[in-house]
Scaffold this active site. Structure first.
Site, short mmCIF file in Angstrom:
data_model
loop_
_atom_site.label_atom_id
_atom_site.label_comp_id
_atom_site.label_asym_id
_atom_site.label_seq_id
_atom_site.Cartn_x
_atom_site.Cartn_y
_atom_site.Cartn_z
N GLU A 150 -19.52 28.65 -0.72
CA GLU A 150 -19.28 27.24 -0.03
C GLU A 150 -20.66 26.98 0.81
O GLU A 150 -21.37 28.19 1.18
CB GLU A 150 -18.12 27.59 1.03
CG GLU A 150 -18.28 26.49 2.01
CD GLU A 150 -17.18 26.60 2.98
OE1 GLU A 150 -15.92 27.33 2.86
OE2 GLU A 150 -17.34 26.30 4.24
N GLU A 155 -22.49 21.34 9.93
CA GLU A 155 -21.18 21.59 10.81
C GLU A 155 -21.70 21.29 12.20
O GLU A 155 -22.71 21.75 12.76
CB GLU A 155 -20.41 22.60 10.57
CG GLU A 155 -20.14 22.80 9.31
CD GLU A 155 -18.86 23.98 9.17
OE1 GLU A 155 -17.85 24.06 9.29
OE2 GLU A 155 -19.64 25.18 9.02
#
Length: 557
Positions: A150, A155
């Site tokens: 991933e 974020e």
């Protein structure tokens, strides 16, 4: 030479190379736009995106795997004024609050192996708000998460209004599937918010490395050799979502305002460009360039270098700017030296390539520290605070020697500490001390650590200070007994050299607090290149404590 532009432009490049053949010809390929979504229509282009709905339970991922509170709905997607808006909303049904938001992905529609992936985004803000721009494997050839990896390009947890994170998730071994991750973060200055302006979040994905960028400045790079398993050599697709609540960000509280909006101006993919010199026949990945320079500066610090490296070869540079009150001189075509004043702000430059018809603005957010004044020394050869055996324990070879560079103006005094690290992951030097009466002053930057160093360790090598209670900390019980950690690095030289060529004075910055039960510390542990079994020679001295200078109102001046 490889050309990808119009016939007229290709002819210009050919004539340039031919005319320079016997000097030094540099032929370059312009970055090629492979795909983009500019969000210029009034609805989402579903040829590019799949809209994901619900709470994840239909795919056995209730709470989307993170105990998130939102339900994803199509109505929370808006496209207008040239931007995508992902809107998180709150409503009340009975005595229970309900949250909706949106999540889209490009799986099976826009999948990419390598390239420069970027999105220009303005983030929401607030406790429990969790926007992300990330990638997942399209075919998962190594198996289910985390085996096939991933990539979290960006974020943010909304309570951290000036911090974003870039992370790789993978497994220790495809057959075992135990999650591992490598993460880094980058900050604006304290009062600047990612919700105030658009920022460019990007990732350069190559066969054996992945680099993370903020506004054209690389802040982290991970190579295949840095991790236990490299599952990233397959096609990945994009995901844009705005979560509400979760294990990492926590959950909304009375301070969280709704609606919250994640605004996306565009998402673009460029293929990797290469630059080849006929003099050396060497190739290197360039793409748009990497704007390098300090993200922190001291009060009134002088001659801090900022340079745009590995840019398109025919870039011209303009519109240099620095924080209010600071000044600069241009030291070369692609670099400046900044004299900082007291205000934090952006260092910026615009680069233009006439051949590639590319205009890019690069920026680095610089946090200027308040003024600090010398308070006392933990290690100072002048005072004899250096002899091993007198409250000092070292894993490597620790000795007192004459200064190897006595002519260096930063540190001309002698003697100094010479330390050769023991090639073990957490080689350290521990100094007993009773000088820290209030350890939280270091946590809250009322006091700071400084040290003079000269070393053959590469630029960027980490130095870490860990404050401990010796009665509670043992080698086997980490993090028990460790109050807090503070980080510095071997500073960059920006002259192409891999190591520094003289003494440097570096400051440490608070990283994290480890054991909340520790209130007093009696040991300051210095770790050099922690986590890596390396063997470097370090000279150091003047490990000092500095105290923030406050005015008569009790505020830092």
């Amino acid at each position: 030479c490889i050309f990808t532009q119009s016939p007229q432009t290709n002819m210009k490049l050919f004539l340039f190379c031919f005319g320079s053949l016997f000097l030094k010809c540099s032929c370059f390929e312009c970055p090629k736009l492979a795909w983009s979504d500019e969000f210029d229509n009034n609805e989402l282009n579903e040829k590019n995106w799949e809209i994901q709905l619900g709470d994840g339970c239909d795919i056995n991922l209730c709470g989307w795997g993170n105990n998130e509170w939102q339900t994803y709905a199509k109505d929370n997607i808006q496209v207008s004024n040239g931007a995508l808006q992902i809107v998180a909303k709150a409503s009340t049904e009975g005595n229970k609050k309900q949250f909706t938001s949106a999540r889209i992905r490009s799986i099976g529609k826009q999948d990419f192996l390598h390239g420069y992936f970027e999105a220009r985004v303005r983030l929401p803000i607030g406790q429990g708000i969790w926007p992300a721009f990330w990638m997942m494997p399209t075919k998962s050839i190594y198996g289910q998460w985390p085996r096939s990896g991933e990539i979290d390009i960006m974020e943010n947890i909304g309570k951290e209004h000036s911090t974003v994170h870039g992370t790789l998730h993978y497994s220790d071994d495809p057959s075992q599937g135990n999650q591992r991750y490598t993460t880094s973060y980058v900050n604006l200055w304290e009062n600047e918010k990612f919700s105030s302006h658009y920022h460019n979040f990007a990732l350069l994905k190559q066969p054996d490395s992945i680099a993370f960028y903020l506004d054209g400045s690389e802040y982290s790079k991970v190579t295949k050799n840095d991790v236990s398993h490299w599952p990233f050599e397959e096609e990945f697709h994009f995901i844009l979502n705005l979560a509400v609540g979760g294990l990492w960000p926590g959950y909304p509280d009375e301070t969280t305002q709704f609606p919250q909006v994640m605004e996306v101006d565009y998402i673009r993919v460029h293929t990797t460009a290469t630059s080849t010199s006929t003099a050396t026949n060497e190739s290197s990945t360039t793409m748009f360039g990497n704007f390098r320079g300090a993200r922190r500066a001291e009060y009134q610090e002088k001659n801090v270098i900022y340079v745009l490296q590995n840019g398109i070869e025919d870039y011209t540079y303009s519109n240099w700017s620095v924080p209010e009150g600071s000044s600069f001189v241009q030291t070369s075509n692609n670099s400046i030296a900044v004299d900082f004043a007291s205000s934090s702000g952006y260092v910026k430059v615009t680069a233009f390539s006439p051949t590639c018809n590319v205009t890019r603005t690069f920026s680095i957010a610089v946090s200027v520290n308040p003024p600090f004044a010398y308070d006392f020394s933990f290690v100072n050869t002048t005072f004899g605070q250096v002899d091993e055996g007198e409250g000092i324990q070292a894993s490597g070879t620790y000795e007192i020697v004459d200064n190897p560079l006595p002519e260096d103006f930063i540190h001309p005094s002698s003697p100094v500490v010479k330390y050769v690290t023991n090639p073990m992951p957490y080689d350290n030097i521990a100094y007993s001390t009773d000088a820290i009466s209030d350890v939280n002053e270091y946590v809250h930057a009322k006091r700071r650590f400084f040290i003079d160093i000269y070393t053959d360790a590469p630029v960027g090598t980490e130095l870490l200070i860990q404050l401990e209670d010796q009665s509670a900390a043992t080698p086997a019980n980490f993090p028990t007994g460790r109050h807090s950690r503070y980080r510095s690095r071997v500073p960059e030289s920006y002259d192409g050299e891999d190591t520094i060529k003289g003494w440097k004075r570096v400051a440490f910055h608070f990283v994290d607090q480890l054991d909340p039960n520790i209130e007093q510390v009696d040991s300051i542990v210095l770790m050099l290149d922690p986590g890596y079994a390396t063997m470097y020679t370090w000279y150091f001295d003047h490990l000092d404590s500095y105290l923030v200078v406050e005015d008569d109102k009790g505020e830092s001046s």
